[in-house]
Design a protein around this motif. Structure first.
Motif, PDB file in Angstrom:
ATOM      1  N   PRO A 127       0.820  -1.213   0.000  1.00  0.00           N
ATOM      2  CA  PRO A 127       0.000   0.000   0.000  1.00  0.00           C
ATOM      3  C   PRO A 127       0.855   1.266   0.000  1.00  0.00           C
ATOM      4  CG  PRO A 127      -0.754  -1.556   1.662  1.00  0.00           C
ATOM      5  CD  PRO A 127       0.601  -2.021   1.202  1.00  0.00           C
ATOM      6  N   MET A 128       0.354   2.301  -0.698  1.00  0.00           N
ATOM      7  CA  MET A 128       1.042   3.582  -0.806  1.00  0.00           C
ATOM      8  C   MET A 128      -0.018   4.680  -0.847  1.00  0.00           C
ATOM      9  SD  MET A 128       3.418   2.264  -3.999  1.00  0.00           S
ATOM     10  CE  MET A 128       4.648   3.549  -3.979  1.00  0.00           C
ATOM     11  N   VAL A 129       0.359   5.895  -0.482  1.00  0.00           N
ATOM     12  CA  VAL A 129      -0.577   7.015  -0.573  1.00  0.00           C
ATOM     13  C   VAL A 129       0.095   8.184  -1.269  1.00  0.00           C
ATOM     14  CG1 VAL A 129      -1.836   6.304   1.507  1.00  0.00           C
ATOM     15  CG2 VAL A 129       0.047   7.947   1.696  1.00  0.00           C
ATOM     16  N   ALA A 130      -0.720   8.956  -2.015  1.00  0.00           N
ATOM     17  CA  ALA A 130      -0.219  10.150  -2.699  1.00  0.00           C
ATOM     18  C   ALA A 130      -1.389  11.089  -2.949  1.00  0.00           C
ATOM     19  CB  ALA A 130       0.453   9.789  -4.024  1.00  0.00           C
ATOM     20  N   ASN A 131      -1.203  12.357  -2.628  1.00  0.00           N
ATOM     21  CA  ASN A 131      -2.229  13.378  -2.873  1.00  0.00           C
ATOM     22  C   ASN A 131      -3.579  12.995  -2.267  1.00  0.00           C
ATOM     23  OD1 ASN A 131      -0.340  14.861  -4.428  1.00  0.00           O
ATOM     24  ND2 ASN A 131      -0.844  13.663  -6.242  1.00  0.00           N
ATOM     25  N   GLY A 132      -3.532  12.399  -1.091  1.00  0.00           N
ATOM     26  CA  GLY A 132      -4.755  12.047  -0.393  1.00  0.00           C
ATOM     27  C   GLY A 132      -5.428  10.781  -0.881  1.00  0.00           C
ATOM     28  N   GLU A 133      -4.846  10.084  -1.856  1.00  0.00           N
ATOM     29  CA  GLU A 133      -5.423   8.853  -2.387  1.00  0.00           C
ATOM     30  C   GLU A 133      -4.613   7.638  -1.947  1.00  0.00           C
ATOM     31  OE1 GLU A 133      -7.597   8.876  -6.409  1.00  0.00           O
ATOM     32  OE2 GLU A 133      -5.831  10.123  -6.769  1.00  0.00           O
ATOM     33  N   VAL A 134      -5.286   6.490  -1.924  1.00  0.00           N
ATOM     34  CA  VAL A 134      -4.650   5.232  -1.525  1.00  0.00           C
ATOM     35  C   VAL A 134      -4.451   4.355  -2.751  1.00  0.00           C
ATOM     36  CG1 VAL A 134      -4.811   3.192  -0.047  1.00  0.00           C
ATOM     37  CG2 VAL A 134      -5.778   5.381   0.722  1.00  0.00           C
ATOM     38  N   PHE A 135      -3.281   3.738  -2.836  1.00  0.00           N
ATOM     39  CA  PHE A 135      -2.936   2.843  -3.940  1.00  0.00           C
ATOM     40  C   PHE A 135      -2.325   1.570  -3.360  1.00  0.00           C
ATOM     41  CE2 PHE A 135      -2.641   7.178  -5.388  1.00  0.00           C
ATOM     42  CZ  PHE A 135      -3.140   7.174  -6.683  1.00  0.00           C
ATOM     43  N   THR A 136      -2.330   0.502  -4.143  1.00  0.00           N
ATOM     44  CA  THR A 136      -1.607  -0.713  -3.783  1.00  0.00           C
ATOM     45  C   THR A 136      -0.804  -1.173  -4.985  1.00  0.00           C
ATOM     46  OG1 THR A 136      -3.240  -1.456  -2.143  1.00  0.00           O
ATOM     47  CG2 THR A 136      -1.761  -3.122  -3.056  1.00  0.00           C
ATOM     48  N   PHE A 137       0.517  -1.201  -4.825  1.00  0.00           N
ATOM     49  CA  PHE A 137       1.383  -1.712  -5.888  1.00  0.00           C
ATOM     50  C   PHE A 137       1.390  -3.225  -5.815  1.00  0.00           C
ATOM     51  CE2 PHE A 137       5.714  -3.202  -7.120  1.00  0.00           C
ATOM     52  CZ  PHE A 137       5.579  -2.977  -8.483  1.00  0.00           C
ATOM     53  N   ALA A 138       1.148  -3.875  -6.962  1.00  0.00           N
ATOM     54  CA  ALA A 138       1.142  -5.335  -7.035  1.00  0.00           C
ATOM     55  C   ALA A 138       2.331  -5.803  -7.855  1.00  0.00           C
ATOM     56  CB  ALA A 138      -0.159  -5.833  -7.660  1.00  0.00           C
ATOM     57  N   ALA A 139       3.163  -6.647  -7.264  1.00  0.00           N
ATOM     58  CA  ALA A 139       4.340  -7.173  -7.956  1.00  0.00           C
ATOM     59  C   ALA A 139       4.168  -8.659  -8.184  1.00  0.00           C
ATOM     60  CB  ALA A 139       5.594  -6.922  -7.126  1.00  0.00           C
TER      61      ALA A 139
END
Length: 243
Positions: A127-139
Protein backbone atom coordinates in the motif's frame (compact mmCIF):
# COMPACT_ATOMS: atom_id res chain seq x y z
CA UNK A 1 -25.55 -50.28 20.71
CA UNK A 2 -27.37 -47.06 21.50
CA UNK A 3 -26.73 -44.17 19.16
CA UNK A 4 -25.36 -41.10 20.84
CA UNK A 5 -25.10 -37.54 19.66
CA UNK A 6 -21.55 -36.35 20.01
CA UNK A 7 -21.15 -32.61 20.24
CA UNK A 8 -18.08 -31.18 18.58
CA UNK A 9 -15.83 -29.06 20.72
CA UNK A 10 -14.38 -25.84 19.38
CA UNK A 11 -11.41 -23.88 20.54
CA UNK A 12 -12.35 -20.38 21.64
CA UNK A 13 -10.20 -17.62 20.20
CA UNK A 14 -9.80 -14.53 22.34
CA UNK A 15 -9.73 -11.14 20.63
CA UNK A 16 -7.32 -8.61 22.08
CA UNK A 17 -8.96 -5.99 24.30
CA UNK A 18 -7.87 -3.09 22.10
CA UNK A 19 -9.26 -4.70 18.91
CA UNK A 20 -12.70 -3.92 17.50
CA UNK A 21 -14.52 -7.29 17.33
CA UNK A 22 -16.35 -6.31 14.14
CA UNK A 23 -13.09 -5.36 12.45
CA UNK A 24 -11.56 -8.65 13.62
CA UNK A 25 -14.52 -10.52 12.07
CA UNK A 26 -14.15 -8.60 8.80
CA UNK A 27 -10.44 -9.31 8.65
CA UNK A 28 -11.11 -13.02 9.22
CA UNK A 29 -13.84 -13.54 6.60
CA UNK A 30 -12.93 -10.88 4.04
CA UNK A 31 -9.30 -9.76 4.42
CA UNK A 32 -8.24 -6.69 2.48
CA UNK A 33 -5.44 -7.13 -0.01
CA UNK A 34 -5.91 -4.28 -2.47
CA UNK A 35 -6.41 -0.91 -0.79
CA UNK A 36 -7.56 1.91 -3.04
CA UNK A 37 -6.45 1.85 -6.66
CA UNK A 38 -4.30 -0.94 -8.05
CA UNK A 39 -0.92 0.47 -9.15
CA UNK A 40 0.85 -1.43 -11.95
CA UNK A 41 4.04 -1.08 -13.96
CA UNK A 42 3.26 -2.17 -17.51
CA UNK A 43 5.76 -2.01 -20.36
CA UNK A 44 7.50 0.98 -18.83
CA UNK A 45 4.35 2.89 -17.84
CA UNK A 46 2.87 3.44 -14.39
CA UNK A 47 -0.90 2.85 -14.47
CA UNK A 48 -3.55 2.98 -11.75
CA UNK A 49 -7.18 2.02 -11.27
CA UNK A 50 -9.69 0.06 -13.32
CA UNK A 51 -9.24 2.38 -16.29
CA UNK A 52 -5.42 2.10 -16.23
CA UNK A 53 -4.90 5.84 -15.90
CA UNK A 54 -1.34 7.07 -16.37
CA UNK A 55 0.42 8.19 -13.19
CA UNK A 56 3.04 10.91 -13.21
CA UNK A 57 6.26 9.15 -12.15
CA UNK A 58 7.39 12.33 -10.36
CA UNK A 59 4.49 12.01 -7.91
CA UNK A 60 5.63 11.58 -4.30
CA UNK A 61 4.23 8.48 -2.57
CA UNK A 62 4.40 7.61 1.12
CA UNK A 63 4.97 3.86 1.32
CA UNK A 64 3.25 1.76 4.01
CA UNK A 65 6.09 -0.71 4.50
CA UNK A 66 4.56 -2.36 7.63
CA UNK A 67 1.62 -3.45 5.44
CA UNK A 68 3.78 -5.19 2.79
CA UNK A 69 2.36 -8.64 2.07
CA UNK A 70 3.65 -11.53 0.02
CA UNK A 71 2.51 -15.01 -0.87
CA UNK A 72 0.37 -16.83 -3.38
CA UNK A 73 -2.64 -15.77 -5.44
CA UNK A 74 -4.76 -18.30 -7.35
CA UNK A 75 -6.12 -17.12 -10.68
CA UNK A 76 -9.16 -18.40 -12.56
CA UNK A 77 -10.27 -16.90 -15.87
CA UNK A 78 -7.73 -14.09 -15.36
CA UNK A 79 -9.22 -13.09 -12.00
CA UNK A 80 -7.81 -13.60 -8.46
CA UNK A 81 -10.06 -16.05 -6.62
CA UNK A 82 -7.97 -17.16 -3.64
CA UNK A 83 -5.08 -15.79 -1.57
CA UNK A 84 -2.47 -17.38 0.68
CA UNK A 85 -0.63 -14.29 1.86
CA UNK A 86 1.36 -13.26 4.94
CA UNK A 87 2.44 -9.88 6.18
CA UNK A 88 6.22 -9.51 6.02
CA UNK A 89 6.39 -8.08 9.54
CA UNK A 90 4.69 -11.16 10.99
CA UNK A 91 7.91 -13.15 10.41
CA UNK A 92 5.79 -15.94 8.90
CA UNK A 93 6.48 -17.60 5.55
CA UNK A 94 3.85 -18.35 2.89
CA UNK A 95 2.92 -22.05 2.54
CA UNK A 96 4.92 -24.14 0.04
CA UNK A 97 3.39 -24.24 -3.43
CA UNK A 98 2.73 -28.00 -3.37
CA UNK A 99 0.49 -27.64 -0.31
CA UNK A 100 -1.97 -25.35 -2.10
CA UNK A 101 -3.56 -27.90 -4.44
CA UNK A 102 -4.25 -27.58 -8.17
CA UNK A 103 -1.01 -29.46 -8.83
CA UNK A 104 -2.03 -31.24 -12.05
CA UNK A 105 -0.69 -29.24 -15.05
CA UNK A 106 -3.22 -30.90 -17.37
CA UNK A 107 -5.99 -28.96 -15.59
CA UNK A 108 -4.28 -25.56 -15.76
CA UNK A 109 -5.51 -22.72 -17.96
CA UNK A 110 -3.37 -21.42 -20.80
CA UNK A 111 -1.88 -17.93 -21.06
CA UNK A 112 -2.00 -15.61 -24.08
CA UNK A 113 0.89 -17.56 -25.67
CA UNK A 114 -0.93 -20.87 -25.37
CA UNK A 115 1.29 -22.18 -22.58
CA UNK A 116 -0.05 -23.89 -19.47
CA UNK A 117 0.08 -21.48 -16.54
CA UNK A 118 0.22 -22.48 -12.89
CA UNK A 119 -2.93 -20.99 -11.28
CA UNK A 120 -0.98 -20.15 -8.13
CA UNK A 121 1.37 -17.22 -8.71
CA UNK A 122 3.76 -15.51 -6.30
CA UNK A 123 2.73 -11.90 -5.61
CA UNK A 124 3.42 -9.04 -3.23
CA UNK A 125 1.12 -6.16 -2.30
CA UNK A 126 2.40 -2.82 -1.01
CA UNK A 127 0.00 0.00 0.00
CA UNK A 128 1.04 3.58 -0.81
CA UNK A 129 -0.58 7.01 -0.57
CA UNK A 130 -0.22 10.15 -2.70
CA UNK A 131 -2.23 13.38 -2.87
CA UNK A 132 -4.76 12.05 -0.39
CA UNK A 133 -5.42 8.85 -2.39
CA UNK A 134 -4.65 5.23 -1.52
CA UNK A 135 -2.94 2.84 -3.94
CA UNK A 136 -1.61 -0.71 -3.78
CA UNK A 137 1.38 -1.71 -5.89
CA UNK A 138 1.14 -5.33 -7.03
CA UNK A 139 4.34 -7.17 -7.96
CA UNK A 140 4.36 -10.53 -9.72
CA UNK A 141 7.56 -10.53 -11.76
CA UNK A 142 11.32 -10.58 -11.32
CA UNK A 143 11.49 -6.81 -11.83
CA UNK A 144 8.71 -6.09 -9.34
CA UNK A 145 10.18 -8.31 -6.64
CA UNK A 146 13.65 -6.82 -7.09
CA UNK A 147 12.23 -3.29 -6.75
CA UNK A 148 10.48 -4.25 -3.51
CA UNK A 149 13.60 -6.02 -2.29
CA UNK A 150 15.78 -2.94 -2.74
CA UNK A 151 13.19 -0.71 -1.06
CA UNK A 152 12.89 -3.18 1.83
CA UNK A 153 16.64 -3.12 2.44
CA UNK A 154 16.67 0.68 2.52
CA UNK A 155 13.72 0.69 4.92
CA UNK A 156 15.31 -1.97 7.16
CA UNK A 157 18.47 0.12 7.57
CA UNK A 158 16.54 3.34 8.26
CA UNK A 159 13.99 1.98 10.72
CA UNK A 160 16.60 0.83 13.23
CA UNK A 161 17.33 4.42 14.32
CA UNK A 162 13.93 5.80 13.21
CA UNK A 163 11.24 3.12 13.64
CA UNK A 164 8.32 5.55 13.30
CA UNK A 165 9.23 6.86 9.86
CA UNK A 166 8.18 5.69 6.39
CA UNK A 167 9.91 6.29 3.05
CA UNK A 168 8.74 8.80 0.46
CA UNK A 169 9.40 7.59 -3.09
CA UNK A 170 8.85 8.51 -6.72
CA UNK A 171 8.05 6.02 -9.47
CA UNK A 172 11.21 5.15 -11.33
CA UNK A 173 12.14 2.60 -13.97
CA UNK A 174 15.14 0.63 -15.10
CA UNK A 175 15.65 -2.54 -17.04
CA UNK A 176 17.87 -5.30 -18.38
CA UNK A 177 18.61 -7.13 -21.61
CA UNK A 178 16.63 -10.37 -21.58
CA UNK A 179 18.55 -13.62 -22.03
CA UNK A 180 16.32 -14.41 -25.00
CA UNK A 181 17.28 -11.86 -27.64
CA UNK A 182 13.83 -11.79 -29.21
CA UNK A 183 12.46 -10.21 -26.03
CA UNK A 184 14.96 -7.36 -26.20
CA UNK A 185 15.26 -4.84 -23.36
CA UNK A 186 12.88 -5.47 -20.46
CA UNK A 187 11.78 -2.44 -18.47
CA UNK A 188 11.47 -2.83 -14.69
CA UNK A 189 10.06 -0.63 -11.89
CA UNK A 190 12.03 1.10 -9.16
CA UNK A 191 11.26 3.25 -6.12
CA UNK A 192 13.86 6.00 -5.60
CA UNK A 193 13.64 7.18 -1.98
CA UNK A 194 13.46 10.97 -1.72
CA UNK A 195 12.78 11.40 1.99
CA UNK A 196 11.15 10.14 5.17
CA UNK A 197 7.99 11.17 7.05
CA UNK A 198 6.21 10.13 10.26
CA UNK A 199 4.12 6.97 9.79
CA UNK A 200 1.10 8.91 11.09
CA UNK A 201 0.88 10.76 7.76
CA UNK A 202 0.31 7.48 5.93
CA UNK A 203 -2.05 6.12 8.59
CA UNK A 204 -4.22 9.26 8.60
CA UNK A 205 -4.79 9.12 4.83
CA UNK A 206 -5.57 5.39 4.89
CA UNK A 207 -8.04 5.81 7.77
CA UNK A 208 -9.71 8.83 6.14
CA UNK A 209 -10.24 6.75 2.99
CA UNK A 210 -12.12 4.18 5.09
CA UNK A 211 -9.51 1.41 5.19
CA UNK A 212 -8.08 -0.37 8.20
CA UNK A 213 -4.83 1.17 9.35
CA UNK A 214 -2.00 -1.38 8.98
CA UNK A 215 -0.37 -2.81 12.08
CA UNK A 216 2.33 -0.71 13.67
CA UNK A 217 6.01 -1.18 12.89
CA UNK A 218 7.45 -4.36 14.34
CA UNK A 219 10.70 -4.00 16.21
CA UNK A 220 13.73 -4.06 13.96
CA UNK A 221 15.91 -7.14 14.51
CA UNK A 222 19.49 -6.95 15.63
CA UNK A 223 22.24 -7.03 13.04
CA UNK A 224 22.94 -10.67 13.91
CA UNK A 225 19.39 -11.98 13.45
CA UNK A 226 18.92 -14.76 10.92
CA UNK A 227 17.41 -13.77 7.60
CA UNK A 228 14.19 -15.46 6.41
CA UNK A 229 14.22 -17.88 3.50
CA UNK A 230 14.53 -16.22 0.11
CA UNK A 231 11.48 -15.99 -2.14
CA UNK A 232 11.48 -17.81 -5.45
CA UNK A 233 12.62 -15.65 -8.37
CA UNK A 234 10.51 -15.04 -11.44
CA UNK A 235 11.79 -14.27 -14.92
CA UNK A 236 8.77 -12.56 -16.44
CA UNK A 237 9.22 -10.24 -19.38
CA UNK A 238 7.13 -7.50 -17.79
CA UNK A 239 5.87 -6.49 -14.37
CA UNK A 240 2.23 -6.76 -15.39
CA UNK A 241 -0.38 -9.02 -13.81
CA UNK A 242 -3.39 -10.61 -15.51
CA UNK A 243 -6.06 -8.13 -14.36
Amino acid sequence: MKNEIVKATHKVVTIAENADPFQAFGDAVAPQYILGKLLKFTKGDWLAGENSEHVDPKTSFIVGMPALMTGWVRWHEFKPVEHAMVRIGSRLLPPPRDELGHNDPSTWETDDRGDKRDPWQLMSYLPMVANGEVFTFAASSKGGFEALGKLSRVYAAHRRPAPDELPVVTLGSGGYAHARREFGYVKTPSFPVTGWVPASQFNDIVALAGYDVPDGNELAPSEHSAAPAAAAKRDDMDDDIPF
